[in-house]
Design a protein around this motif. Structure first.
Motif, PDB file in Angstrom:
ATOM      1  N   PRO A  94       0.822  -1.209   0.000  1.00  0.00           N
ATOM      2  CA  PRO A  94       0.000   0.000   0.000  1.00  0.00           C
ATOM      3  C   PRO A  94       0.860   1.265   0.000  1.00  0.00           C
ATOM      4  O   PRO A  94       1.972   1.276   0.551  1.00  0.00           O
ATOM      5  N   GLU A  95       0.341   2.338  -0.623  1.00  0.00           N
ATOM      6  CA  GLU A  95       1.101   3.595  -0.715  1.00  0.00           C
ATOM      7  C   GLU A  95       0.192   4.764  -0.352  1.00  0.00           C
ATOM      8  O   GLU A  95      -0.937   4.861  -0.841  1.00  0.00           O
ATOM      9  N   ILE A  96       0.701   5.643   0.500  1.00  0.00           N
ATOM     10  CA  ILE A  96      -0.118   6.769   0.976  1.00  0.00           C
ATOM     11  C   ILE A  96      -0.217   7.865  -0.074  1.00  0.00           C
ATOM     12  O   ILE A  96       0.662   8.020  -0.930  1.00  0.00           O
ATOM     13  N   GLN A  97      -1.313   8.612  -0.028  1.00  0.00           N
ATOM     14  CA  GLN A  97      -1.544   9.789  -0.851  1.00  0.00           C
ATOM     15  C   GLN A  97      -2.031  10.905   0.064  1.00  0.00           C
ATOM     16  O   GLN A  97      -2.170  10.697   1.277  1.00  0.00           O
ATOM     17  N   ALA A  98      -2.301  12.067  -0.494  1.00  0.00           N
ATOM     18  CA  ALA A  98      -2.668  13.204   0.352  1.00  0.00           C
ATOM     19  C   ALA A  98      -3.936  12.928   1.151  1.00  0.00           C
ATOM     20  O   ALA A  98      -4.071  13.345   2.299  1.00  0.00           O
ATOM     21  N   GLN A  99      -4.889  12.178   0.564  1.00  0.00           N
ATOM     22  CA  GLN A  99      -6.179  11.966   1.218  1.00  0.00           C
ATOM     23  C   GLN A  99      -6.481  10.498   1.512  1.00  0.00           C
ATOM     24  O   GLN A  99      -7.594  10.159   1.852  1.00  0.00           O
ATOM     25  N   GLY A 100      -5.533   9.627   1.386  1.00  0.00           N
ATOM     26  CA  GLY A 100      -5.794   8.219   1.624  1.00  0.00           C
ATOM     27  C   GLY A 100      -4.627   7.377   1.184  1.00  0.00           C
ATOM     28  O   GLY A 100      -3.470   7.775   1.315  1.00  0.00           O
ATOM     29  N   LYS A 101      -4.915   6.215   0.626  1.00  0.00           N
ATOM     30  CA  LYS A 101      -3.841   5.347   0.167  1.00  0.00           C
ATOM     31  C   LYS A 101      -4.368   4.368  -0.876  1.00  0.00           C
ATOM     32  O   LYS A 101      -5.566   4.083  -0.959  1.00  0.00           O
TER      33      LYS A 101
END
Length: 761
Positions: free
Chosen positions: A689-696
């Motif tokens: 899994p990889e994180i993003q600004a609003q989730g992943k």
């Protein structure tokens, strides 16, 4: 086979064998020629060595000069060979070129992955998993690289990479799934490019080198692939080269079909509103690729032409089923989009190169143009208050036409001057781009029984930019240390124009981009490298277009004309180890991206709006392990393991958009050489899994297998491949904010069987 250039009488045979001076291994397919004298630029006769490094030349009695040459080796010259009858020169020592900052530091030629100071070199033909596939299939099996569900390429966690074709900017890189693997000679992955390359893109450079043929004589190959769902891939290539000319051409036809589904669920917390959507898709893509060109060698000069032509037709049908509960009321609808697209592109490049008398002293000038025209039609049917898309339930019709033209023109000049203990490089480059997107959107009017344009959605957006650059690099060596210092300056001019509103946005700015490369050779096995580069990532045209994409009326995507460029500082510290049959590379890397561009989603009145925005910054820090090994004559492997810590700070937009997390990915390719010239390969991939600004995004994992039987002394082969053996490759993720939660799941038909046949001559 030898090709005499003059009529010969009473000939004698001159034979010998070329051996690598270090390994004493035969050097196959090198060129060997006899000249009347050192001043004569045209040989009397020439030939290639066979796989055992042996050669035979038939020539009349007399005195001659022999030359042997091959990429990666110093020219072998033997003066005053007196031929009075057949003679055997025996074993001749062929010395490899001394390595420098631009050359391969670690190389195992039988493996598909080689490590360099700057990154990796991928040889697709050495990986069975690429048989019958496309460029994206090659990248999926490449360490450090990730490929998203829509074909986006990420390098060490960054989706912004500068993708080149034959070292040049090209509009053909817009859709990498239209480039077949069979036309690719090699791919260069450059994580921290020096000042010679454009400063564009956070992740670095991916340079796709197409086949053109470099061996003397006539050579070519044929390929054919057939797979499940009648997938077809046919191709052929040919080239002819002598000491004056080289001509080459290759053609590929691809007919690819695909089915898939996508699910998404969105819950608005305050209103307890829920939206569930399911989309089913069928795709058919017919592609034609033609690459061709030639080289003319005269004196110390080479004049080259390189061309690539693409013509593709795509048909897609996407049917979206939606169920929404809002304010206690249920609403259902179906949206069916029948989409056709024609996509034509043409690349042209003219290259002049002059080699001075001193080896490595050269001047090169390039002029190129890349053109692409993409025309898309969409016919949309809407069925409200039902989940059955039947003719009697039809409640609305829409249609859209997109005509997009892309033009990229590049002028470049490079000069390299060898020095006593190093070299000096300098160059100029102008990159001129124009993207013209004309979008017409119409709704069917029941009163007039005709389609009427909707001016609130239709738009024409023109993007133009110019980047004028100059660079200088000094590289040298001292004792065990090799280093390179570079500086690049780029002047950027951007002009966007929205015809609907007559809104114009202009930007001009100048930036300096230093680069540093260093290699300390501890001994013949171990080396330490250090690289640094400052880079820029300019907003792309489609990210700046403010008009919405409403393919899904409840999930709208739009651009942001106020975006400013990202500025990146990238560092890397690595250790290289080259044993006899094993090579290991360890890299520590760190990137800080100021003004990071990421998509931000907001929900208003039950509609989700996504648009790119500049965040405060993002940071990536990680470690990467890449290894290649020939464990035994029958077993070899290569792979990579990358661990990355990512932090995203979007507190300038909202405190809730700040996120950080840990991600890792692993790739392992194993090659088994079985009896009867059979190879078996397993390629395994895992992305956490990889994180993003609003989730992943959630993890992605799959296994490919291939088995190949070679025949006719390895000139021919048949390969059976099974992609995604366990049918696990899917893409999923979520967005979580204080106001809504959104999940998605996407699965294409990825478990497919392909049978490929190839013959080289």
């Amino acid at each position: 086979m030898a090709f005499p250039l003059t009529a010969l009488a009473q000939t004698s045979e001159v034979s010998g064998r070329l051996l690598d001076s270090k390994t004493q291994e035969p050097v196959g397919f090198a060129q060997v020629a006899l000249f009347a004298s050192e001043e004569d630029s045209s040989p009397i006769i020439f030939s290639d060595t066979n796989e055992s490094g042996e050669f035979t030349l038939s020539i009349a009695s007399g005195k001659y000069l022999l030359k042997a040459f091959f990429i990666g080796y110093k020219d072998l010259v033997i003066d005053d060979i007196q031929v009075n009858g057949s003679m055997d020169l025996g074993d001749l020592s062929f010395e490899s070129e001394s390595q420098n900052l631009d050359e391969v530091v670690i190389e195992t030629s039988k493996l598909p992955v080689r490590s360099t100071l700057e990154g990796l070199i991928i040889t697709p033909e050495n990986n069975l998993a690429n048989a019958g596939g496309t460029l994206l299939d090659i990248l999926r099996n490449t360490p450090s690289v990730s490929v998203s569900e829509d074909g986006g390429v990420s390098l060490r966690g960054s989706s912004n990479t500068n993708i080149l074709i034959n070292g040049r900017n090209s509009s053909l890189t817009q859709n990498l799934d239209q480039l077949p693997a069979s036309i690719v000679e090699e791919i260069k992955i450059i994580n921290n490019p020096n000042a010679r390359y454009d400063a564009e893109a956070e992740g670095g450079v991916i340079d796709i080198v197409l086949k053109k043929g470099i061996e003397l004589g006539t050579h070519g190959g044929l390929e054919a692939t057939y797979g499940t769902r009648n997938r077809t891939n046919l191709g052929g290539r040919i080239n002819h080269r002598n000491l004056k000319f080289n001509f080459y051409a290759g053609y590929n036809y691809r007919n690819w079909k695909q089915v898939g589904e996508r699910q998404s669920t969105r819950t608005i917390l305050e209103d307890n509103e829920k939206l569930e959507q399911n989309t089913f898709s069928t795709d058919s893509d017919i592609g034609n690729n033609l690459n061709f060109g030639g080289d003319y060698y005269f004196g110390n000069n080479t004049l080259s032409y390189e061309g690539v032509f693409q013509a593709n037709e795509t048909l897609n049908i996407n049917t979206l089923f939606a169920e929404q509960n809002r304010n206690g009321e249920d609403f259902q609808y179906v949206r069916r989009n029948n989409e056709g697209e024609s996509d034509d592109g043409f690349d042209n490049a003219l290259i002049f190169e002059h080699n001075f008398k001193t080896k490595g002293h050269l001047f090169r000038a390039t002029a190129s143009n890349s053109y692409r025209n993409q025309f898309k039609t969409q016919n949309i049917e809407i069925f409200n208050n039902t989940l059955e898309p039947l003719a009697e339930n039809l409640t609305g019709r829409q249609r859209a036409f997109t005509d997009e033209v892309r033009n990229i023109t590049v002028f470049q000049a490079d000069y390299i001057q060898p020095l006593e203990k190093g070299k000096f490089e300098a160059g100029l480059k102008s990159n001129i781009r124009e993207f013209d997107n004309d979008f017409l959107y119409q709704r069917f009017d029941e009163t007039s029984q005709s389609f009427v344009e909707d001016p609130s959605v239709s738009n024409r957006f023109l993007y133009q930019d110019q980047v004028h650059a100059g660079y200088a690099i000094f590289s040298g060596s001292k004792s065990k240390l090799e280093y390179g210092l570079g500086l690049r300056g780029e002047f950027t001019k951007v002009d966007t124009y929205l015809y609907n509103t007559e809104e114009e946005n202009q930007q001009q700015y100048f930036n300096l981009f230093p680069s540093l490369q260093g290699l300390y050779n501890i001994n013949a096995i171990h080396g330490i490298k250090l690289t640094y580069s400052r880079r820029i990532d300019r907003p792309r045209a489609w990210r700046l277009n403010p008009f919405p994409n409403i393919t899904d009326s409840l999930n709208v995507r739009r651009g942001n004309p106020n975006l400013i460029p990202e500025m990146i500082n990238s560092f890397e510290l690595g250790h290289l180890a080259n044993f006899e049959k094993v090579s290991l590379t360890t890299n520590l890397f760190y990137r800080r991206i100021n003004n990071q561009i990421d998509f931000i989603t907001i929900v208003e009145d039950g509609i989700s709006y996504s648009q790119p925005d500049n965040l405060n910054f993002a940071q990536l820090a990680g470690v990467e392990f890449i290894g290649t090994a020939e464990i035994a004559d029958w077993y070899s492997l290569n792979g990579g393991l990358t661990f990355t810590r990512i932090k995203v700070d979007a507190s300038n937009i909202s405190e809730e958009f700040t996120n950080d997390g840990f991600t890792w990915n692993a790739k392992l390719n194993q090659d088994f050489k079985l009896p009867w010239d059979i190879n078996f390969q397993i390629a395994a991939n895992y992305e956490s899994p990889e994180i993003q600004a609003q989730g992943k995004s959630l993890s992605v994992y799959y296994v490919d297998t291939s088995i190949q039987k070679s025949f006719l002394k390895n000139k021919g082969s048949v390969t059976l491949a099974v992609r995604d053996v366990f049918d696990t490759r899917r893409y999923a993720g979520n967005s979580i904010t204080n106001t809504f939660i959104q999940d998605y799941y996407s699965k294409l038909e990825t478990r497919i069987v392909l049978l490929s046949a190839r013959y080289n001559f």
